[in-house]
Design a protein around this motif. Structure first.
Motif, mmCIF file in Angstrom:
data_model
loop_
_atom_site.group_PDB
_atom_site.id
_atom_site.type_symbol
_atom_site.label_atom_id
_atom_site.label_comp_id
_atom_site.label_asym_id
_atom_site.label_seq_id
_atom_site.Cartn_x
_atom_site.Cartn_y
_atom_site.Cartn_z
ATOM 1 N N PRO B 18 13.939 61.202 -25.301
ATOM 2 C CA PRO B 18 13.209 61.690 -26.481
ATOM 3 C C PRO B 18 11.711 61.779 -26.204
ATOM 4 O O PRO B 18 11.202 61.240 -25.227
ATOM 5 N N LEU B 19 11.035 62.480 -27.104
ATOM 6 C CA LEU B 19 9.590 62.661 -26.970
ATOM 7 C C LEU B 19 8.925 62.482 -28.325
ATOM 8 O O LEU B 19 9.453 62.905 -29.352
ATOM 9 N N GLN B 62 13.230 76.374 -30.277
ATOM 10 C CA GLN B 62 13.332 75.516 -29.112
ATOM 11 C C GLN B 62 13.824 74.161 -29.579
ATOM 12 O O GLN B 62 14.077 73.947 -30.750
ATOM 13 N N ASN B 63 13.908 73.225 -28.657
ATOM 14 C CA ASN B 63 14.412 71.911 -29.029
ATOM 15 C C ASN B 63 13.296 70.960 -29.425
ATOM 16 O O ASN B 63 13.473 69.753 -29.404
ATOM 17 N N SER B 78 10.887 65.545 -29.785
ATOM 18 C CA SER B 78 12.108 66.130 -29.252
ATOM 19 C C SER B 78 13.153 65.029 -29.149
ATOM 20 O O SER B 78 12.816 63.889 -28.809
ATOM 21 N N LYS B 79 14.402 65.377 -29.426
ATOM 22 C CA LYS B 79 15.469 64.384 -29.296
ATOM 23 C C LYS B 79 15.929 64.284 -27.849
ATOM 24 O O LYS B 79 16.281 63.215 -27.356
ATOM 25 N N SER B 84 12.364 72.596 -18.916
ATOM 26 C CA SER B 84 11.465 73.661 -19.359
ATOM 27 C C SER B 84 10.448 73.201 -20.395
ATOM 28 O O SER B 84 9.542 73.961 -20.754
ATOM 29 N N ASP B 85 10.567 71.971 -20.865
ATOM 30 C CA ASP B 85 9.580 71.441 -21.807
ATOM 31 C C ASP B 85 8.316 70.955 -21.111
ATOM 32 O O ASP B 85 7.329 70.598 -21.768
ATOM 33 N N SER B 86 8.329 70.926 -19.807
ATOM 34 C CA SER B 86 7.132 70.511 -19.067
ATOM 35 C C SER B 86 5.982 71.454 -19.382
ATOM 36 O O SER B 86 6.164 72.664 -19.501
#
Lengths: 115, 112
Positions: B18-19, B62-63, B78-79, B84-86
């Protein structure tokens, strides 16, 4: 849909000469335009802005020109200095009825000023 | 004066974790708040913006998600992170219409 476009990914100029960075937009509702300067790993810093009721705004070495009929704006830096080397972003927003002021950026142009 | 606090400066997270990135602002009330992402070699992509508490507009499917639990707090979450979230995530505030936006120093997120 890229509403704000900077078609030149890079620009190299000699110290003391003029730097001209260009930006095009497609959304006719945009009524406020800004230029930002960005160094790697830092947030962008504001340079200069212009409202759609004007066609020119000047602040020291920086001048922004707006051509609404062409949906084009440009940033002029005179004289260019090596410290101006950075990535430059143009941005646009709309505040008329129905718009909430979201700020859309172009892809950026990397300016290199050579000593 | 308006100030943006954004942390952490760098973050390395595994895929699927998660983020939560937090942004807090000072020196203004009821600002517009924004989350942007700059992927490597790319421009500034608007992810979310908020015109008030609990009001979130999403620009890109997006997620990721965003929340604004308080007037001066904007959270990106983000869960489950994807490679690609970098990217370099930036929070920004705008006090009024037709004024400049101020940016935080950004968070470099690397998903491994």
């Amino acid at each position: 849909d890229q509403q704000v476009k900077q078609n030149s990914p890079s620009l190299s100029v000699q110290e003391g000469r003029i730097s001209i960075l260009n930006c095009d937009y497609t959304n006719s509702m945009f009524d406020y335009f800004l230029w930002y300067k960005k160094y790697p790993a830092e947030g962008p810093t504001f340079l200069i802005s212009i409202s759609s009721i004007k066609d020119k705004n000047e602040d020291g070495r920086f001048t922004v020109f707006l051509n609404k009929s062409a949906k084009h704006l440009s940033l002029h830096i005179v004289p260019s200095q090596p410290g101006d080397s950075a990535v430059y972003f143009c941005a646009a927003s709309a505040h008329r009825s129905g718009n909430t002021g979201k700020l859309i950026f172009g892809q950026g142009t990397t300016l290199q000023v050579k000593p | 004066s308006q100030t943006i606090h954004q942390w952490p400066a760098t973050l390395v997270q595994p895929v699927g974790s998660p983020l939560s990135l937090e942004c807090t602002v000072e020196g203004t009330s009821n600002p517009n708040l924004y989350w942007y992402r700059q992927a490597a070699g790319r421009g500034l992509q608007l992810l979310f913006y908020s015109v008030g508490i609990g009001q979130i507009s999403s620009e890109v499917p997006q997620n990721l998600s965003a929340s604004r639990p308080q007037d001066r707090q904007f959270i990106l979450s983000s869960k489950k992170l994807l490679l690609s979230d970098s990217g370099f995530y930036l929070c920004a505030l705008r006090a009024q219409a037709n004024t400049e936006a101020f940016f935080g120093q950004g968070t470099r997120l690397t998903v491994v």
